[in-house]
Scaffold this motif. Structure first.
Motif, mmCIF file in Angstrom:
data_model
loop_
_atom_site.group_PDB
_atom_site.id
_atom_site.type_symbol
_atom_site.label_atom_id
_atom_site.label_comp_id
_atom_site.label_asym_id
_atom_site.label_seq_id
_atom_site.Cartn_x
_atom_site.Cartn_y
_atom_site.Cartn_z
ATOM 1 N N THR A 99 1.230 -1.523 -0.382
ATOM 2 C CA THR A 99 -0.152 0.098 0.081
ATOM 3 C C THR A 99 0.738 1.229 -0.151
ATOM 4 O O THR A 99 0.211 2.350 -0.417
ATOM 5 C CB THR A 99 -0.617 -0.363 0.803
ATOM 6 O OG1 THR A 99 0.180 -0.033 1.864
ATOM 7 C CG2 THR A 99 -2.187 -0.607 0.880
ATOM 8 N N ARG A 109 -3.709 -0.236 -4.289
ATOM 9 C CA ARG A 109 -3.300 -1.253 -4.180
ATOM 10 C C ARG A 109 -2.323 -2.065 -5.167
ATOM 11 O O ARG A 109 -3.027 -2.474 -6.350
ATOM 12 C CB ARG A 109 -4.066 -1.652 -2.763
ATOM 13 C CG ARG A 109 -5.097 -1.156 -1.881
ATOM 14 C CD ARG A 109 -4.973 -1.722 -0.925
ATOM 15 N NE ARG A 109 -6.307 -2.883 -1.125
ATOM 16 C CZ ARG A 109 -6.566 -3.654 -0.536
ATOM 17 N NH1 ARG A 109 -6.120 -3.521 0.801
ATOM 18 N NH2 ARG A 109 -7.449 -4.372 -0.649
ATOM 19 N N THR B 99 1.599 -3.725 3.783
ATOM 20 C CA THR B 99 0.906 -3.734 5.368
ATOM 21 C C THR B 99 -0.347 -3.747 5.600
ATOM 22 O O THR B 99 -0.357 -4.375 6.940
ATOM 23 C CB THR B 99 0.534 -2.364 5.234
ATOM 24 O OG1 THR B 99 -0.223 -1.998 4.178
ATOM 25 C CG2 THR B 99 2.063 -1.379 4.821
ATOM 26 N N GLU B 100 -1.302 -5.227 4.701
ATOM 27 C CA GLU B 100 -2.427 -5.699 4.856
ATOM 28 C C GLU B 100 -1.920 -7.122 4.238
ATOM 29 O O GLU B 100 -1.330 -7.183 3.263
ATOM 30 C CB GLU B 100 -3.364 -4.911 4.746
ATOM 31 C CG GLU B 100 -3.235 -3.944 4.954
ATOM 32 C CD GLU B 100 -4.105 -2.340 3.587
ATOM 33 O OE1 GLU B 100 -5.158 -3.065 3.494
ATOM 34 O OE2 GLU B 100 -4.223 -1.511 4.399
ATOM 35 N N ASP B 103 -7.945 -8.960 4.945
ATOM 36 C CA ASP B 103 -8.637 -7.741 5.053
ATOM 37 C C ASP B 103 -8.434 -7.738 6.695
ATOM 38 O O ASP B 103 -8.122 -6.222 7.052
ATOM 39 C CB ASP B 103 -9.746 -7.775 5.455
ATOM 40 C CG ASP B 103 -10.281 -8.004 4.283
ATOM 41 O OD1 ASP B 103 -10.513 -7.694 3.339
ATOM 42 O OD2 ASP B 103 -11.994 -9.193 4.327
ATOM 43 N N GLU B 104 -6.711 -7.662 6.852
ATOM 44 C CA GLU B 104 -6.213 -7.621 8.142
ATOM 45 C C GLU B 104 -4.396 -6.819 8.338
ATOM 46 O O GLU B 104 -4.311 -7.129 7.411
ATOM 47 C CB GLU B 104 -6.073 -9.151 9.182
ATOM 48 C CG GLU B 104 -7.021 -9.525 9.983
ATOM 49 C CD GLU B 104 -6.630 -11.063 10.433
ATOM 50 O OE1 GLU B 104 -5.653 -11.318 11.179
ATOM 51 O OE2 GLU B 104 -7.367 -11.829 9.575
ATOM 52 N N LYS B 105 -4.344 -5.824 8.934
ATOM 53 C CA LYS B 105 -3.749 -4.913 9.009
ATOM 54 C C LYS B 105 -2.221 -5.804 9.952
ATOM 55 O O LYS B 105 -2.696 -6.063 10.824
ATOM 56 C CB LYS B 105 -4.283 -3.428 10.109
ATOM 57 C CG LYS B 105 -4.340 -2.883 9.240
ATOM 58 C CD LYS B 105 -3.456 -1.637 9.243
ATOM 59 C CE LYS B 105 -3.545 -0.309 8.915
ATOM 60 N NZ LYS B 105 -3.802 -0.565 7.058
ATOM 61 N N ARG B 109 5.012 -3.623 9.389
ATOM 62 C CA ARG B 109 4.933 -3.433 7.944
ATOM 63 C C ARG B 109 6.245 -4.374 7.737
ATOM 64 O O ARG B 109 7.640 -4.466 8.187
ATOM 65 C CB ARG B 109 5.402 -1.858 8.110
ATOM 66 C CG ARG B 109 4.321 -1.194 8.388
ATOM 67 C CD ARG B 109 4.839 0.055 7.049
ATOM 68 N NE ARG B 109 5.972 0.579 7.724
ATOM 69 C CZ ARG B 109 6.420 1.961 6.573
ATOM 70 N NH1 ARG B 109 5.778 2.449 6.101
ATOM 71 N NH2 ARG B 109 7.580 1.544 7.393
#
Lengths: 482, 482
Positions: A99, A109, B99-100, B103-105, B109
């Motif tokens: 991202t 993305r 970063t993801e 759907d999860e962060k 990083r």
């Protein structure tokens, strides 16, 4: 790097705990290490060397069947995934997203590729104009990422290495033929190079590749009776062609959609190799794929050392000349007995022992890893005998794996029987299936087994659905699977 | 896939516009295509095949010098970069961040690797315990990503393919020796396989790898007089060992830091190959690296076709048997003249023409791509003559590139002269340098040239700094660079 103390510990036996045996074996044989990134492993040199052998043999077969290698970007724009609905649904939860770059947010993305149908589909839409551009036969060697919740070294890792073939054809028939041809290529490779007998068939709709019209697979039985999907070949029909507008001007001057295929084999095949052939003493590598086929161990007291080393140099040169992959372990600080154990654990197919008494008698001792059989061979006949022996071992390993699978495969006519076969007898169950998703789901729920495939040549036809009792539409292999 | 119309267009001449010539050439020769991801290209089969040849030849040399391949994760946790300050500073602006996932962060990083010193440093700290574990000599073939603002196919792309060697040693001397040895390996490969003469030397501090103690490079002159860094070898001292705590128990029972090196060559070498040897007719591939060394073109009227094809099959078999990489283009819908142009453009070193009159005279015609020279050779002497010819072409291409570089290299004693050499004469300038960063920066600002390296064997010593006039500490190659 070996230290004597490392290798005297036992490996957990397969019967005690197969999973622990697997981890013990790959760790001791120095094939891999865990990495600090969740679900990703490091392929250490001895493990990566197996992959290099796989690449060499598969790549040769791909080129012989007219395919060429290319390389496409690692990143796939988010909008590309949206174009094929089943595809995005299948892969979305596993996608890592880039991202930001440096300190800047990206406008769109980028996914790290889990497979490249979308990127390659887009490029093919640029490249294919006319029937003269077809068939387009391309393969890619690459890393891919699918974020996995439960991982197991080689078998299922978040990042893995693989090849992905992507072809485009003028007709559905030609594309289906390609799909089947590549399944044949995988079969030939896995059975003849890896000595692993496989079951060929078509996946049920619920188990097929997201976006495919049909998926074909080769399935192998591990020594714990679980199944491992060793390779897949997908017929994609015109679905990706429609999603990416890949059209060609045909001989009849009409613009038509192409028909595409994709097919892949991954580093999990290394896990299969280990779980099919390994035993309580460690790995067993089939000779044709083994980076080292013969390990030479000079033996005898210090005073004869010079003479034995000179002779072993000669034998080494002679074997190497004949194309045999041979290594010598002449380290002085480790005992022959320790070395015997070490190379058994590492799965080298043949051990060659050479000592002063052997030299007096102009002979050497050969020991098979697979059976432990020992034989004495005249030095003059050594090369030829080793060549025959390697062929014998390759075949024996296949035969043994096939006998094991046959012994652990059973026709079943009820869910109880199926449960018994996959849970208690640790095997594969051949069962009838009516074709309803619900019945397939019921099998999974009640037994933990999934449909492996609908075999092309089932050993027998099963007439009634194992779940609902109605007339069966297909005969299916069910098993618990990796 | 070739269509007659595609290849009749002219390639922009080098003298008119070198950049356009480059893009025209790689596009027409079908080596690459632009991808929908910014700064990333697709390596098409003819381009990727060149990389496969590079891999084959480099990999052989790495293994001969005792290195083994391994594979480390694509992702590097952010905290790893922080451990070596110069390193993170050097790469930070170019790093893509995951970063993801789904759907999860992510909690931390993950960078997509720009190079693997940090990941491999961490793993080495786990693997290295004792002096017996050293030296550790590992290479990785991988994709890496450095987000580039200005990109140029092959030469500078956001994702590229490369190899990165990473070694650990017990002493600084041994590590420095490894650093130099790998520079020798690169030199041997580039000069002998690619026919590209190179300049070996040490980078100035401002141009060295972020985190290195010393960087050595090989630099080549392109046909527009600009420099291209073709490979680098870094001596890292104990900097990464300290950052990642890589220590070993030495023979004297003390725990010491290891000394590490890293060295890499990338797909940009394909760009160098094209810019050093290409001409207004297209590519020129040196025989030793050429995927196809000889292109056979059967000629003559339709009625003699069968006879010519039968004979060309024989010649093909005979050349192939001798290990010559040969292909036949027997397509009927394309004229010989069109084919001649096409394979000149694609840079195949030797063209072999075979027609009915040649067969009557038991001979064939050979045409060199590099000089255009034609010769008639008896069929009985063909294999041997081609083998000699390929060697001659390989050497001629090197000699020609060396003569070009010599002609375009000049000693300079003032900034005006330096400006003139790099801007007007399109060449390299050999100049004295006092060792101050400010003087190096001044050269860049006023002439656009950067220091390429401090050569091991400069053609002459330059006594005064080209920028400040003080006594020089080093003699340096300056050039505009890719």
């Amino acid at each position: 790097m070996a230290k004597e103390k490392d290798f005297v510990k036992d490996i957990t036996s397969q019967s005690e705990d197969f999973s622990r045996w697997y981890i013990d074996t790959i760790t001791k044989a120095d094939l891999m290490d865990y990495s600090p990134v969740r679900g990703c492993i490091v392929f250490k040199p001895d493990g990566y060397e197996l992959w290099e052998a796989v690449v060499r043999e598969l790549d040769r077969r791909f080129k012989e069947t007219g395919h060429r290698n290319a390389y496409f970007p690692l990143f796939i724009p988010e909008s590309f995934f949206e174009k094929e609905k089943e595809h995005v649904k299948g892969f979305n939860p596993e996608l890592p997203w880039v991202t930001e770059v440096g300190d800047e947010k990206l406008e769109e993305r980028l996914a790290v590729r889990p497979t490249s149908e979308t990127m390659i589909g887009y490029m093919y839409s640029q490249w294919i104009q006319s029937y003269r551009d077809l068939p387009l036969l391309i393969n890619q060697w690459a890393n891919v990422v699918r974020w996995e919740k439960r991982t197991l070294p080689f078998i299922r890792t978040s990042e893995f290495l693989w090849q992905e073939g992507h072809t485009a054809h003028a007709t559905p028939e030609e594309a289906e033929q390609e799909t089947r041809q590549m399944l044949d290529v995988y079969t030939d490779f896995v059975e003849n190079e890896l000595s692993i007998p496989i079951l060929r068939g078509k996946k049920t709709p619920s188990e097929k590749f997201p976006g495919a019209v049909a998926t074909y697979s080769i399935e192998a039985m591990m020594k714990d009776g679980k199944a491992l999907q060793a390779g897949t070949s997908h017929y994609l029909g015109d679905k990706f062609a429609r999603a990416f507008d890949i059209k060609f001007l045909d001989r009849d001057n009409e613009r038509k959609f192409v028909y595409t295929t994709s097919w892949g084999m991954t580093t999990r095949i290394i896990g299969a190799l280990i779980m099919v052939h390994g035993d309580d003493r460690g790995l067993q590598i089939p000779p044709r794929i083994a980076p080292t086929q013969v390990i030479m161990i000079p033996i005898g007291p210090a005073k004869t050392r010079e003479r034995v080393l000179a002779a072993s140099d000669d034998v080494f040169a002679q074997l190497k000349q004949a194309g045999i992959r041979v290594r010598v372990d002449d380290r002085e600080d480790l005992s022959p007995g320790w070395k015997f154990n070490e190379y058994e654990m590492r799965g080298i197919p043949v051990r060659l022992e050479l000592g002063p008494r052997d030299l007096d008698a102009e002979q050497a001792v050969l020991v098979r890893r697979d059976t432990g059989e020992k034989e004495t061979v005249a030095l003059s006949a050594l090369t030829e005998r080793i060549q025959t022996l390697l062929t014998e071992i390759q075949q024996s390993m296949f035969d043994r794996a096939l006998a094991f699978r046959t012994e652990h495969s059973h026709p079943v006519t009820s869910l109880d029987q199926l449960h018994d076969v996959v849970r208690n007898q640790h095997g594969f169950a051949l069962a009838g299936w009516c074709g309803e998703d619900a019945c397939e789901a019921k099998v999974k729920e009640e037994t933990g087994a999934t449909s492996r495939n609908i075999p092309f040549d089932p050993p027998q036809q099963m007439t009634h659905c194992v779940a609902c009792g109605k007339e069966s539409a297909h005969t299916v292999w069910f098993a618990r699977a990796y």
